[in-house]
Design a protein around this motif. Structure first.
Motif, PDB file in Angstrom:
ATOM      1  N   VAL A  76      -4.347  -5.881  27.259  1.00 31.18           N
ATOM      2  CA  VAL A  76      -5.483  -5.695  26.350  1.00 31.18           C
ATOM      3  C   VAL A  76      -6.663  -5.095  27.106  1.00 31.18           C
ATOM      4  O   VAL A  76      -7.315  -4.161  26.629  1.00 31.18           O
ATOM      5  CB  VAL A  76      -5.881  -7.033  25.688  1.00 31.18           C
ATOM      6  N   ARG A 126      -5.603  -1.273  27.867  1.00 28.27           N
ATOM      7  CA  ARG A 126      -5.307  -0.368  26.759  1.00 28.27           C
ATOM      8  C   ARG A 126      -6.277  -0.504  25.589  1.00 28.27           C
ATOM      9  O   ARG A 126      -6.470   0.455  24.835  1.00 28.27           O
ATOM     10  CB  ARG A 126      -3.867  -0.598  26.280  1.00 28.27           C
ATOM     11  N   TYR A 127      -6.872  -1.697  25.430  1.00 28.28           N
ATOM     12  CA  TYR A 127      -7.783  -1.951  24.304  1.00 28.28           C
ATOM     13  C   TYR A 127      -9.054  -2.647  24.810  1.00 28.28           C
ATOM     14  O   TYR A 127      -9.399  -3.748  24.350  1.00 28.28           O
ATOM     15  CB  TYR A 127      -7.093  -2.805  23.237  1.00 28.28           C
ATOM     16  N   LEU A 145     -10.284  -0.239  15.379  1.00 27.82           N
ATOM     17  CA  LEU A 145      -8.979   0.139  15.928  1.00 27.82           C
ATOM     18  C   LEU A 145      -7.926   0.378  14.858  1.00 27.82           C
ATOM     19  O   LEU A 145      -6.795   0.746  15.180  1.00 27.82           O
ATOM     20  CB  LEU A 145      -8.493  -0.948  16.894  1.00 27.82           C
ATOM     21  N   LEU A 200      -1.825  -3.789  16.778  1.00 28.82           N
ATOM     22  CA  LEU A 200      -2.754  -2.748  17.203  1.00 28.82           C
ATOM     23  C   LEU A 200      -1.988  -1.442  17.331  1.00 28.82           C
ATOM     24  O   LEU A 200      -0.891  -1.413  17.905  1.00 28.82           O
ATOM     25  CB  LEU A 200      -3.368  -3.106  18.558  1.00 28.82           C
ATOM     26  N   GLY A 240      -5.894   3.308  21.616  1.00 25.83           N
ATOM     27  CA  GLY A 240      -6.787   2.212  21.927  1.00 25.83           C
ATOM     28  C   GLY A 240      -8.165   2.630  22.381  1.00 25.83           C
ATOM     29  O   GLY A 240      -9.006   1.782  22.663  1.00 25.83           O
ATOM     30  N   SER A 255      -9.253   3.833  25.177  1.00 29.14           N
ATOM     31  CA  SER A 255      -9.527   3.148  26.435  1.00 29.14           C
ATOM     32  C   SER A 255     -10.459   3.927  27.360  1.00 29.14           C
ATOM     33  O   SER A 255     -10.998   3.360  28.312  1.00 29.14           O
ATOM     34  CB  SER A 255      -8.212   2.859  27.176  1.00 29.14           C
ATOM     35  N   TYR A 269     -15.432   4.177  24.836  1.00 27.48           N
ATOM     36  CA  TYR A 269     -15.608   3.072  23.889  1.00 27.48           C
ATOM     37  C   TYR A 269     -16.904   2.343  24.218  1.00 27.48           C
ATOM     38  O   TYR A 269     -17.461   2.459  25.316  1.00 27.48           O
ATOM     39  CB  TYR A 269     -14.440   2.088  23.975  1.00 27.48           C
TER      40      TYR A 269
END
Length: 336
Positions: free
Chosen positions: A84, A87-88, A177, A222, A226, A228, A231
């Protein structure tokens, strides 16, 4: 707190059956919101169905390149999971902006979706609240409404008026997302796009979401994308920790040659659900990275915003927060 019975099913079908069999029953996992509601007599379930024995705590890859988050995985374990985080990171940052470390250690991903508003009048049984008691009115409309909604409200009919906000940080990131919620119920399994999971108050402000009777959230999916690299998550609140957002902004961008090729923007603290406008986001596609372009999108996202006195400041606050979050996501200024 009223008396209640208790069950602890060992599988999903038994858990669903408990809610089908016992009218007025509620699922409980971390209990970080439900127990508060019960102590205040806002909710009075006659049976608690403890779902902590269900095997719904995994994080796993899915076929389309995305990631599946188990509904019983805690917020803390989600935020700090290396997949997470890599990637997110938008999701990880949003979770860590919420509540406190103790609450994140207990709160579950599935439960977070069902958080109820923190409107003062919703919790005060001595005041009218259409969400708590349908048709009774809205104490916030002409009361102290500093934390309340400026978008998507219902304020035309006294019996359905509601200007409450959704309190979650995690849900704002999930909205940006384009997550998908997986549920199981008496009619089987189904998926709900995150944009359709929560509701605006409309003519039924007592309904927070589109879950059907007896359904249980089992996972959150998800998508592969993402955001990544570019953001940001900004949360503006009255104090730095353990406070709900006055305004929050989740942004995910894709950028090539100094131009935006994809954009997601979700707002928290301003509406009955995480607020998105895909048509406003589309305004950024193909555009250069500039404060002027970001301001135009902020104004489009807030079109129709309405203040109710104490919360009117939120309109300008949200506009500035959107611009700031876009600049941070585009790496035009350091992250907060």
């Amino acid at each position: 707190m009223n008396s209640f019975s208790y069950a602890r099913p060992s599988d999903i079908s038994m858990a669903v059956g408990e809610l089908v069999t016992h009218e007025g029953a509620k699922f409980i996992a971390g209990g970080t919101n439900l127990l508060d509601l019960m102590k205040e007599n806002v909710e009075q379930p006659n049976r608690l169905v403890d779902i902590n024995r269900l095997e719904l705590s995994a994080i796993e890859d899915i076929e389309d390149g995305g990631l599946r988050l188990g509904a019983l995985l805690t917020n803390a374990d989600t935020a700090y999971h290396p997949v997470v985080e890599s990637r997110y990171p938008l999701l990880s940052r949003a979770i860590l902006a919420g509540a406190s470390a103790q609450l994140r250690n207990m709160a579950t991903n599935g439960g977070n979706l069902f958080q109820r508003t923190r409107c003062y009048y919703f919790y005060d049984l001595a005041t009218p609240c259409n969400k708590r008691e349908p048709g009774s009115g809205c104490g916030a409309l002409n009361g102290y409404n500093r934390i309340h909604a400026i978008l998507g409200t219902s304020d035309q009919q006294p019996e359905t008026t509601c200007i409450a906000t959704h309190p979650s940080d995690l849900c704002v990131a999930l909205s940006a997302l384009d997550a998908v919620v997986r549920v199981t119920g008496p009619k089987g399994e189904r998926t709900i796009p995150f944009a359709d999971f929560h509701r605006l108050p409309g003519d039924e402000p007592w309904r927070d979401n589109t879950i059907q009777s007896g359904e249980l959230v089992t996972a959150i999916d998800l998508p592969a994308k993402g955001f990544s690299d570019y953001y940001a998550y900004i949360k503006i609140r009255d104090r730095q920790s353990y406070a709900f957002a006055l305004v929050s902004v989740a942004v995910g961008l894709e950028i090539e040659d100094n131009r935006i090729t994809d954009a997601r923007i979700a707002l928290g603290g301003v509406a009955h659900k995480p607020w998105r406008k895909p048509e406003a986001e589309a305004m950024l596609v193909g555009q250069m990275l500039s404060e002027a372009n970001f301001l135009s999108v902020a104004e489009a996202l807030l079109a129709g915003a309405k203040g109710y006195g104490h919360n009117t400041f939120k309109i300008e606050l949200a506009k500035r927060a959107i611009v700031r979050a876009l600049k941070q996501a585009a790496k035009l200024e350091p992250a907060s």
